[in-house]
Design an enzyme around this catalytic site. Structure first.
Site, PDB file in Angstrom:
ATOM      1  N   ARG A 109      16.584 -16.413  16.442  1.00 41.95           N
ATOM      2  CA  ARG A 109      14.820 -15.826  16.639  1.00 41.95           C
ATOM      3  C   ARG A 109      14.234 -15.348  15.926  1.00 41.95           C
ATOM      4  O   ARG A 109      14.228 -15.991  14.316  1.00 41.95           O
ATOM      5  CB  ARG A 109      14.979 -13.983  17.350  1.00 41.95           C
ATOM      6  CG  ARG A 109      16.355 -15.153  18.955  1.00 41.95           C
ATOM      7  CD  ARG A 109      16.334 -13.563  19.701  1.00 41.95           C
ATOM      8  NE  ARG A 109      15.619 -12.769  19.730  1.00 41.95           N
ATOM      9  CZ  ARG A 109      15.699 -11.885  20.179  1.00 41.95           C
ATOM     10  NH1 ARG A 109      16.718 -11.284  20.169  1.00 41.95           N
ATOM     11  NH2 ARG A 109      14.745 -11.140  20.620  1.00 41.95           N
ATOM     12  N   GLU A 137      30.790  -6.427  15.514  1.00 43.00           N
ATOM     13  CA  GLU A 137      29.607  -6.521  15.548  1.00 43.00           C
ATOM     14  C   GLU A 137      29.387  -7.363  16.728  1.00 43.00           C
ATOM     15  O   GLU A 137      29.472  -9.044  16.516  1.00 43.00           O
ATOM     16  CB  GLU A 137      29.108  -5.902  14.264  1.00 43.00           C
ATOM     17  CG  GLU A 137      27.415  -6.091  14.514  1.00 43.00           C
ATOM     18  CD  GLU A 137      26.403  -6.557  14.044  1.00 43.00           C
ATOM     19  OE1 GLU A 137      26.665  -5.211  12.897  1.00 43.00           O
ATOM     20  OE2 GLU A 137      24.992  -6.877  13.255  1.00 43.00           O
ATOM     21  N   ALA A 187      18.375  -3.373  17.379  1.00 44.83           N
ATOM     22  CA  ALA A 187      18.230  -3.174  16.176  1.00 44.83           C
ATOM     23  C   ALA A 187      18.078  -2.782  14.945  1.00 44.83           C
ATOM     24  O   ALA A 187      18.167  -3.030  13.853  1.00 44.83           O
ATOM     25  CB  ALA A 187      15.945  -3.529  17.000  1.00 44.83           C
ATOM     26  N   ASN A 205      27.345  -2.875  19.605  1.00 50.84           N
ATOM     27  CA  ASN A 205      26.093  -3.573  19.540  1.00 50.84           C
ATOM     28  C   ASN A 205      25.352  -2.586  19.178  1.00 50.84           C
ATOM     29  O   ASN A 205      23.903  -1.792  20.034  1.00 50.84           O
ATOM     30  CB  ASN A 205      25.979  -4.561  20.566  1.00 50.84           C
ATOM     31  CG  ASN A 205      24.327  -5.343  21.070  1.00 50.84           C
ATOM     32  OD1 ASN A 205      23.468  -5.022  19.717  1.00 50.84           O
ATOM     33  ND2 ASN A 205      24.139  -6.068  21.342  1.00 50.84           N
ATOM     34  N   TYR A 221      17.560 -12.137  27.191  1.00 51.85           N
ATOM     35  CA  TYR A 221      19.186 -11.435  27.483  1.00 51.85           C
ATOM     36  C   TYR A 221      20.090 -12.280  28.786  1.00 51.85           C
ATOM     37  O   TYR A 221      21.024 -11.326  28.497  1.00 51.85           O
ATOM     38  CB  TYR A 221      19.000 -10.135  26.937  1.00 51.85           C
ATOM     39  CG  TYR A 221      18.088 -10.086  25.422  1.00 51.85           C
ATOM     40  CD1 TYR A 221      19.299 -10.089  24.787  1.00 51.85           C
ATOM     41  CD2 TYR A 221      16.998  -9.755  25.493  1.00 51.85           C
ATOM     42  CE1 TYR A 221      18.932  -9.158  23.320  1.00 51.85           C
ATOM     43  CE2 TYR A 221      16.359  -9.328  24.453  1.00 51.85           C
ATOM     44  CZ  TYR A 221      17.760  -9.146  23.847  1.00 51.85           C
ATOM     45  OH  TYR A 221      17.247  -8.784  22.332  1.00 51.85           O
ATOM     46  N   HIS A 281      26.007  -9.701  19.630  1.00 52.32           N
ATOM     47  CA  HIS A 281      25.128  -9.182  19.756  1.00 52.32           C
ATOM     48  C   HIS A 281      24.681 -10.556  20.917  1.00 52.32           C
ATOM     49  O   HIS A 281      25.202 -11.899  20.453  1.00 52.32           O
ATOM     50  CB  HIS A 281      23.948 -10.600  18.554  1.00 52.32           C
ATOM     51  CG  HIS A 281      23.708  -8.656  17.685  1.00 52.32           C
ATOM     52  ND1 HIS A 281      22.878  -7.703  17.510  1.00 52.32           N
ATOM     53  CD2 HIS A 281      24.526  -8.757  16.252  1.00 52.32           C
ATOM     54  CE1 HIS A 281      23.013  -6.943  16.673  1.00 52.32           C
ATOM     55  NE2 HIS A 281      24.235  -7.965  15.541  1.00 52.32           N
ATOM     56  N   ARG A 297      14.866  -7.089  30.044  1.00 54.30           N
ATOM     57  CA  ARG A 297      14.628  -7.656  29.391  1.00 54.30           C
ATOM     58  C   ARG A 297      14.416  -9.142  29.640  1.00 54.30           C
ATOM     59  O   ARG A 297      14.667  -9.676  29.993  1.00 54.30           O
ATOM     60  CB  ARG A 297      15.299  -7.357  27.509  1.00 54.30           C
ATOM     61  CG  ARG A 297      15.720  -5.817  27.319  1.00 54.30           C
ATOM     62  CD  ARG A 297      16.741  -5.219  26.585  1.00 54.30           C
ATOM     63  NE  ARG A 297      15.695  -6.038  24.898  1.00 54.30           N
ATOM     64  CZ  ARG A 297      16.305  -5.587  24.017  1.00 54.30           C
ATOM     65  NH1 ARG A 297      17.969  -4.831  23.766  1.00 54.30           N
ATOM     66  NH2 ARG A 297      15.659  -6.300  22.928  1.00 54.30           N
ATOM     67  N   PRO A 356      19.990   1.067  20.929  1.00 55.82           N
ATOM     68  CA  PRO A 356      18.845   1.109  21.796  1.00 55.82           C
ATOM     69  C   PRO A 356      18.612   0.211  22.352  1.00 55.82           C
ATOM     70  O   PRO A 356      18.292  -1.133  21.777  1.00 55.82           O
ATOM     71  CB  PRO A 356      17.630   1.434  20.332  1.00 55.82           C
ATOM     72  CG  PRO A 356      18.546   1.254  19.127  1.00 55.82           C
ATOM     73  CD  PRO A 356      20.136   1.231  19.648  1.00 55.82           C
ATOM     74  N   ASN A 357      17.807   0.114  23.673  1.00 59.66           N
ATOM     75  CA  ASN A 357      16.626  -0.228  24.482  1.00 59.66           C
ATOM     76  C   ASN A 357      18.284  -1.456  25.149  1.00 59.66           C
ATOM     77  O   ASN A 357      18.486  -2.339  25.710  1.00 59.66           O
ATOM     78  CB  ASN A 357      16.196  -1.203  23.236  1.00 59.66           C
ATOM     79  CG  ASN A 357      14.845  -0.822  23.407  1.00 59.66           C
ATOM     80  OD1 ASN A 357      14.570  -0.529  24.253  1.00 59.66           O
ATOM     81  ND2 ASN A 357      15.042  -1.315  22.381  1.00 59.66           N
TER      82      ASN A 357
END
Ligand code: DQA
Length: 139
Positions: free
Chosen positions: A105, A96, A75, A72, A22, A98, A17, A9-10
């Site tokens: 963060r 994975e 969330a 990725n 990002y 990110h 963003r 998502p997103n």
């Protein structure tokens, strides 16, 4: 062997963003860059992005175990036990990624429930992380 680059998502909204977190590269541009790298290195790749947990699970469930995944989860990494379970069933190599460094963060981002069923995690190296993951898969 095919590499499936899965974005949650997103991630389709990348260019909208926070650029400090990002960067400024949009989703389509990111896909192009990964695809170019794969073409140059003779790697078969496809891309899937969804904002929906079930669609990501359906996609993972259909993958043959001799393929590989760069994911990725966005969330979902922080709370989707269902995506974790789907990844656990898939026996191919899983990395994975990110884009941001989730460890510097908010507290809720410092834990990934999906990472534990992946071979490894790359976090904080921007979109280069996807290519580094592909390099690892090929190694
Ligand atoms: C992200 C980090 C997640 O915490 C966030 O929810 C995202 C993107 C990253 O690529 O840095 O959507 O996965």
């Amino acid at each position: 062997m095919k590499i499936h680059v899965i974005n949650g998502p997103n991630l389709n909204m990348l260019s909208k963003r926070d650029p400090n977190i990002y960067g400024t590269t949009g989703y389509e541009e990111m896909v192009k860059r990964i695809k170019n790298w794969c073409d140059e290195n003779g790697v078969d790749v496809d891309f899937f992005q969804s904002n929906h947990e079930g669609d990501i699970i359906d996609y993972i469930q259909k993958l043959p175990n001799d393929d590989a995944v760069v994911i990725n989860p966005g969330a979902f990494a922080h709370y989707s036990y269902a995506i974790r379970d789907a990844l656990e069933i898939f026996k191919g190599i899983k990395v994975e990624v990110h884009i941001s460094n989730v460890f510097k963060r908010e507290e809720f981002r410092t834990h990934s429930v999906t990472a534990a069923v992946c071979n490894g995690v790359i976090s904080g190296l921007g979109i280069e992380g996807y290519i580094l993951a592909a390099q690892f898969i090929l190694s």
